[in-house]
Structures are given as structure tokens and as C-alpha cells.
Design a protein around this motif. Structure first.
Motif, PDB file in Angstrom:
ATOM      1  N   VAL A 189       0.542  -4.105  11.093  1.00 24.54           N
ATOM      2  CA  VAL A 189       1.005  -3.310  11.480  1.00 24.54           C
ATOM      3  C   VAL A 189       1.086  -4.562  13.009  1.00 24.54           C
ATOM      4  O   VAL A 189       1.959  -4.849  13.798  1.00 24.54           O
ATOM      5  N   LEU A 190      -0.655  -4.901  13.721  1.00 26.03           N
ATOM      6  CA  LEU A 190      -0.556  -5.832  14.832  1.00 26.03           C
ATOM      7  C   LEU A 190       0.162  -7.264  14.532  1.00 26.03           C
ATOM      8  O   LEU A 190       0.925  -7.872  15.427  1.00 26.03           O
ATOM      9  N   SER A 191      -0.361  -7.521  13.458  1.00 28.64           N
ATOM     10  CA  SER A 191       0.310  -9.211  12.609  1.00 28.64           C
ATOM     11  C   SER A 191       1.010  -9.162  11.552  1.00 28.64           C
ATOM     12  O   SER A 191       0.635  -9.518  10.016  1.00 28.64           O
ATOM     13  N   PRO A 192       2.159  -8.776  11.552  1.00 27.30           N
ATOM     14  CA  PRO A 192       3.388  -8.255   9.803  1.00 27.30           C
ATOM     15  C   PRO A 192       3.059  -9.082   9.652  1.00 27.30           C
ATOM     16  O   PRO A 192       3.597  -9.491   8.495  1.00 27.30           O
ATOM     17  N   GLY A 193       3.642 -11.027  10.661  1.00 31.93           N
ATOM     18  CA  GLY A 193       3.800 -12.151   9.403  1.00 31.93           C
ATOM     19  C   GLY A 193       2.577 -12.975   8.733  1.00 31.93           C
ATOM     20  O   GLY A 193       2.514 -13.572   8.082  1.00 31.93           O
ATOM     21  N   VAL A 194       1.043 -12.231   9.137  1.00 28.00           N
ATOM     22  CA  VAL A 194      -0.188 -12.497   8.420  1.00 28.00           C
ATOM     23  C   VAL A 194      -0.329 -11.776   7.248  1.00 28.00           C
ATOM     24  O   VAL A 194      -0.387 -10.587   7.445  1.00 28.00           O
ATOM     25  N   PRO A 195      -0.292 -12.243   6.565  1.00 23.05           N
ATOM     26  CA  PRO A 195      -0.708 -11.701   5.105  1.00 23.05           C
ATOM     27  C   PRO A 195      -1.572 -11.340   4.699  1.00 23.05           C
ATOM     28  O   PRO A 195      -2.676 -12.154   4.970  1.00 23.05           O
ATOM     29  N   LEU A 196      -1.704  -9.666   4.708  1.00 23.02           N
ATOM     30  CA  LEU A 196      -3.040  -9.136   3.898  1.00 23.02           C
ATOM     31  C   LEU A 196      -3.397  -8.782   3.029  1.00 23.02           C
ATOM     32  O   LEU A 196      -2.453  -8.388   2.619  1.00 23.02           O
ATOM     33  N   LYS A 197      -4.260  -9.401   2.148  1.00 23.82           N
ATOM     34  CA  LYS A 197      -4.242  -8.791   0.375  1.00 23.82           C
ATOM     35  C   LYS A 197      -5.584  -7.778   0.608  1.00 23.82           C
ATOM     36  O   LYS A 197      -7.167  -8.043   0.530  1.00 23.82           O
ATOM     37  N   LEU A 198      -4.934  -6.287   0.802  1.00 20.14           N
ATOM     38  CA  LEU A 198      -6.127  -5.214   0.595  1.00 20.14           C
ATOM     39  C   LEU A 198      -7.372  -5.314  -0.533  1.00 20.14           C
ATOM     40  O   LEU A 198      -6.232  -5.516  -1.612  1.00 20.14           O
ATOM     41  N   ILE A 199      -8.376  -4.992  -0.581  1.00 29.70           N
ATOM     42  CA  ILE A 199      -8.930  -4.605  -1.400  1.00 29.70           C
ATOM     43  C   ILE A 199      -9.132  -3.889  -2.692  1.00 29.70           C
ATOM     44  O   ILE A 199      -9.391  -4.057  -3.501  1.00 29.70           O
ATOM     45  N   THR A 200      -8.775  -2.232  -1.371  1.00 32.26           N
ATOM     46  CA  THR A 200      -8.660  -1.365  -2.028  1.00 32.26           C
ATOM     47  C   THR A 200      -7.036   0.021  -1.620  1.00 32.26           C
ATOM     48  O   THR A 200      -6.902  -0.377  -0.483  1.00 32.26           O
ATOM     49  N   THR A 201      -6.554   0.440  -2.360  1.00 36.11           N
ATOM     50  CA  THR A 201      -5.275   1.140  -1.898  1.00 36.11           C
ATOM     51  C   THR A 201      -5.733   1.997  -1.360  1.00 36.11           C
ATOM     52  O   THR A 201      -7.371   2.594  -1.276  1.00 36.11           O
ATOM     53  N   PRO A 202      -5.261   2.656  -0.200  1.00 40.13           N
ATOM     54  CA  PRO A 202      -5.481   4.354   0.405  1.00 40.13           C
ATOM     55  C   PRO A 202      -6.327   5.026  -0.748  1.00 40.13           C
ATOM     56  O   PRO A 202      -7.174   6.094  -0.297  1.00 40.13           O
ATOM     57  N   ALA A 203      -5.167   5.867  -1.467  1.00 41.28           N
ATOM     58  CA  ALA A 203      -6.403   6.646  -2.339  1.00 41.28           C
ATOM     59  C   ALA A 203      -7.636   6.047  -3.281  1.00 41.28           C
ATOM     60  O   ALA A 203      -8.870   6.380  -3.554  1.00 41.28           O
ATOM     61  N   GLU A 204      -8.032   4.746  -3.127  1.00 37.31           N
ATOM     62  CA  GLU A 204      -8.682   4.196  -4.203  1.00 37.31           C
ATOM     63  C   GLU A 204      -9.997   4.236  -2.633  1.00 37.31           C
ATOM     64  O   GLU A 204     -10.845   4.339  -3.205  1.00 37.31           O
ATOM     65  N   LYS A 205      -9.444   3.697  -1.699  1.00 37.56           N
ATOM     66  CA  LYS A 205     -10.590   3.903  -1.164  1.00 37.56           C
ATOM     67  C   LYS A 205     -11.284   4.900  -0.221  1.00 37.56           C
ATOM     68  O   LYS A 205     -12.514   5.552  -0.040  1.00 37.56           O
ATOM     69  N   ALA A 206     -11.048   6.675  -0.714  1.00 37.91           N
ATOM     70  CA  ALA A 206     -10.717   7.238  -0.027  1.00 37.91           C
ATOM     71  C   ALA A 206     -11.515   7.950  -0.932  1.00 37.91           C
ATOM     72  O   ALA A 206     -12.545   8.218  -0.761  1.00 37.91           O
ATOM     73  N   ALA A 207     -11.058   7.603  -2.350  1.00 39.17           N
ATOM     74  CA  ALA A 207     -12.044   7.954  -3.679  1.00 39.17           C
ATOM     75  C   ALA A 207     -13.481   7.021  -3.249  1.00 39.17           C
ATOM     76  O   ALA A 207     -14.876   7.808  -3.543  1.00 39.17           O
ATOM     77  N   LEU A 208     -14.112   6.032  -2.947  1.00 36.56           N
ATOM     78  CA  LEU A 208     -14.900   5.792  -2.387  1.00 36.56           C
ATOM     79  C   LEU A 208     -15.328   6.526  -1.940  1.00 36.56           C
ATOM     80  O   LEU A 208     -17.432   6.024  -1.839  1.00 36.56           O
ATOM     81  N   ILE A 209     -14.868   6.848  -0.517  1.00 32.98           N
ATOM     82  CA  ILE A 209     -15.563   6.983   0.751  1.00 32.98           C
ATOM     83  C   ILE A 209     -16.461   8.625   0.011  1.00 32.98           C
ATOM     84  O   ILE A 209     -17.360   9.075   0.661  1.00 32.98           O
ATOM     85  N   ALA A 210     -15.411   9.521  -0.985  1.00 30.23           N
ATOM     86  CA  ALA A 210     -16.028  10.830  -0.941  1.00 30.23           C
ATOM     87  C   ALA A 210     -16.881  10.639  -1.922  1.00 30.23           C
ATOM     88  O   ALA A 210     -17.782  10.858  -2.171  1.00 30.23           O
TER      89      ALA A 210
END
Length: 319
Positions: free
Chosen positions: A61-82
Motif C-alpha cells: 500500500v505504501l510503496s505500490p511501485g516497489v515489487p514485493l514478493k511475499l513468502i506466504t499467502t495470507p492463508a498460509e501465514k494464518a495456518a503457520l501462526i495457528a
């Protein structure tokens, strides 16, 4: 673990809440130390553990022009936190309006007013709020005022590399899928749907499953020894990531050859775990040379996978 996606949905007056805030992309070993500390302290107090994160990632959101390749999807992140046995996950929608919220207001209205935080645990390099003003010094001042404690955890490292999401991204992008396990705490994986490709693999004698995935952090082009989960089954295989330069393709693809496998799985979801990199991408002079190279790659992958043990969130001791 109970997931809430709006601040207003989170129950007020939680018993003895121990809270942490962060992006937690990848949920690597550094993150897991934070989660473990939150869980342990909540149990000691007879309270609950609360993780606050943001969707989408604030940098998107803050730097939309800078590509950010996320390691996890939101669903994966939630599963790992769980898997770290956290009680509550609050996924706050992040937009420009929320980004303008002063850290002091967030602490007073959300952490204190809504949650009733008793202890706030943060990583060594994390700050939040407008202009990243929510740093340890301000948080401790607010803690004294509102009767909560702040605990700042030291960085986790192997003596050479500080464990961070940036380090994980860099290693995966360079194809170091074997080395990244020491930081990520598990083998890097990509899940997706099996779709139709060019069907060249079958004519070469090595039919492949072409993966369509929403993840954009892809290991660099080359051949990888992989393990593949299909439902409750686990298979060994070889995966080619690249543009198939022998055939002058332009689009990046991921093609997985499953060993000793002969089933139609189009439309099904598989998860590909990258165990080791065999070689980089190469253009061959013709189909015969390519077929010979594939045979050598498959044999190499079989040898690597024979003694390899898959480490995922459910087998890693640190989860």
C-alpha cells in the motif's frame, strides 16, 4: 485459533492478553521465537495470546511501485501462526487511511481500549503506526501510562545471517532452497492448481504437471529436486522452473515430473516442496539432447531425494 478480520469483531475484555504485532511474512524462525514467547507468557499468566497483522502487506500500500514478493499467502501465514498455538489472530485491513493512524492512537484505542493488553512483545526491528513512530521508546512510555509492559526480543541469527523475511526472499530468488531451511524452519513450498501446458513432457517421455500458483516468490530458473503433496499422498519428483529456452518460450512456467506416477490430476491442487537445486536453466541444441539431460536430472533428483526428509510446519520441531 480464532481469526478476526476487523478490529470491531475482536471481543473486548480478553483475559490477561499478551500481544504481538508484525507482518510475519514467511513465519520464519525469528518470527516463531516471537510467537513462542507470546504463547508461553500468556500461558504463564493464565491469559490469551494475540497476534496482530495486516492484509495486504503494508508495503504493498505504501510503496505500490516497489515489487514485493511475499513468502506466504495470507492463508498460509494464518495456518503457520495457528501451528504455533496462538489463541487469536487479528488481520487488520490495511489501506492509506489506516496507514495515517498515529501509533499513539492505535495503542490507546486498540491495544489498550479494545484488547486490554498486559504485555506487548515485539521483534527487535519492528515499528508501526504513521511514519513508523511506534518504536520501543514510545511504546514503553505508553505502557507506563496505560499499565502494560513492553518486551523487545533480540534478533535471531545463525552467527552469520540475521533471520528475516528479506533474507528468505533473497535466498529463494537465488535458488538456495536447501540453505533457506535453516532460516525458514521448513522447506519452501508453492501450492497451486495443475493446469494444461504444452504437453511436450509426455512426448519426451516425462509427462509433467504444470502448476498455476498465486505466489510470486519463485525460485530462480533451473531444475529442482522436489517432494509433492497431493491430498494425503507424498511423491518425489523433479521440477523445472523457467521459460524452456530450447523451445524459445517467453512465459515462465513450473513443470513437475512425479516419479512412478501415472494419473490424471488436471484441476487438482498440489503443493511442491523445493528440496535442492540440481542445475540452472540451459538451452539445448535439440530434443534428443534435452531428453538426455532430463534423464540425468531425474536420476540426480532420485539420488538427492532418497535420503531427504521433508520439513514442513507439521514436522518441524520449532513450529
Amino acid at each position: 485459533m480464532i481469526i478476526y478480520r476487523q478490529i470491531s469483531d475482536l471481543p473486548a475484555g480478553l483475559p490477561h492478553p499478551v500481544v504481538t504485532i508484525g507482518n510475519f511474512d514467511g513465519v520464519h524462525l525469528g518470527h516463531r521465537q516471537v510467537l513462542s514467547r507470546v504463547r508461553e507468557e500468556a500461558q504463564r499468566r493464565g491469559g490469551v495470546s494475540v497476534v496482530i497483522t495486516f492484509v495486504p502487506h503494508p508495503l504493498q500500500v505504501l510503496s505500490p511501485g516497489v515489487p514485493l514478493k511475499l513468502i506466504t499467502t495470507p492463508a498460509e501465514k494464518a495456518a503457520l501462526i495457528a501451528a504455533s498455538e496462538i489463541d487469536y489472530l487479528l488481520e487488520i485491513p490495511f489501506d492509506a487511511a489506516f496507514a495515517a493512524t498515529p501509533a499513539r492512537v492505535f495503542v490507546e484505542e486498540v491495544l489498550v481500549g479494545r484488547i486490554g493488553v498486559e504485555l506487548l512483545v515485539i521483534g527487535y526491528d519492528y515499528a508501526f503506526g504513521r511514519g513508523r513512530e511506534g518504536e520501543p521508546e514510545l511504546l514503553r512510555l505508553l505502557g507506563e501510562r496505560h499499565n502494560f509492559s513492553v518486551e523487545l526480543l533480540n534478533p535471531v541469527s545463525n552467527g552469520t545471517i540475521v533471520y528475516s523475511s528479506t533474507a528468505v526472499r533473497r535466498m529463494v530468488e537465488h535458488g538456495d532452497v536447501k540453505g533457506v531451511v535453516a532460516i525458514l524452519g521448513r522447506h519452501y513450498c508453492m501450492a497451486g492448481e495443475v493446469v494444461h501446458g504444452f504437453h511436450r513432457g509426455r512426448t519426451l517421455g516425462y509427462p509433467t504437471a504444470n502448476l498455476k500458483t498465486e505466489k510470486d516468490l519463485v525460485p530462480c530458473a533451473g531444475v529442482y529436486a522436489v517432494k509433492v503433496r497431493l491430498g494425503d499422498e507424498l511423491f518425489d519428483g523433479a521440477c523445472n522452473v523457467g521459460t524452456n529456452p530450447t523451445f524459445a518460450n517467453a512465459k515462465l512456467s513450473m513443470e513437475v515430473f512425479l516419479f512412478d506416477f501415472d494419473r490424471d490430476i488436471y484441476g487438482e491442487t498440489i503443493c511442491v516442496y523445493f528440496i535442492d537445486r540440481v542445475r540452472g536453466e540451459k538451452r539445448f541444441p535439440g530434443v534428443d539432447a534435452l531428453r538426455q539431460a532430463i534423464a540425468q536430472d531425474v536420476e540426480h533428483c532420485r539420488e538427492l531425494l532418497e535420503s531427504a526428509t521433508l520439513i514442513d510446519c507439521h514436522t518441524a520441531e520449532t513450529c
